[in-house]
Design a protein around this motif. Structure first.
Motif, short mmCIF file in Angstrom:
data_model
loop_
_atom_site.label_atom_id
_atom_site.label_comp_id
_atom_site.label_asym_id
_atom_site.label_seq_id
_atom_site.Cartn_x
_atom_site.Cartn_y
_atom_site.Cartn_z
N GLN A 67 0.84 -1.20 0.00
CA GLN A 67 0.00 0.00 0.00
C GLN A 67 0.87 1.26 0.00
N GLN A 68 1.93 1.25 0.79
CA GLN A 68 2.83 2.40 0.83
C GLN A 68 3.53 2.60 -0.51
N ARG A 69 3.98 1.50 -1.13
CA ARG A 69 4.63 1.60 -2.44
C ARG A 69 3.67 2.19 -3.48
N GLU A 70 2.42 1.74 -3.44
CA GLU A 70 1.45 2.26 -4.40
C GLU A 70 1.24 3.75 -4.21
N ILE A 71 1.08 4.19 -2.98
CA ILE A 71 0.89 5.63 -2.72
C ILE A 71 2.10 6.41 -3.21
N LYS A 72 3.29 5.93 -2.93
CA LYS A 72 4.50 6.62 -3.35
C LYS A 72 4.63 6.66 -4.87
N SER A 73 4.08 5.66 -5.56
CA SER A 73 4.18 5.62 -7.02
C SER A 73 3.33 6.69 -7.69
#
Length: 79
Positions: A67-73
């Protein structure tokens, strides 16, 4: 007032005496999927950074690494 996760912030513990040692529950993937479009729009429009979204969400929920990776992307300026 509505918090970033779409939940009214009425029942928040704001007396400064939150119980220590309590880990926030992990955000359910269906909840994340339901709200991610509006969070993405905040990042893409420049109103919020991914870090601001993550910080706001983690006041009530733990986020998975995915979830964090997706938000950062969503931050195209960082790419």
């Amino acid at each position: 007032m509505i918090a970033l996760d779409g939940v009214a912030a009425i029942d928040e513990d704001d007396d400064g005496n939150a119980a220590s040692g309590n880990k926030a529950p992990t955000m359910a993937s269906d909840h994340f999927d339901k709200h991610k479009k509006k969070w993405n729009e905040l990042v893409v429009s420049g109103q919020k950074t991914p870090e601001q979204i993550i910080t706001a969400l983690t006041t009530k929920h733990a986020l998975t690494e995915e979830q964090q990776r997706e938000i950062k992307s969503w931050d195209k300026s960082a790419n």
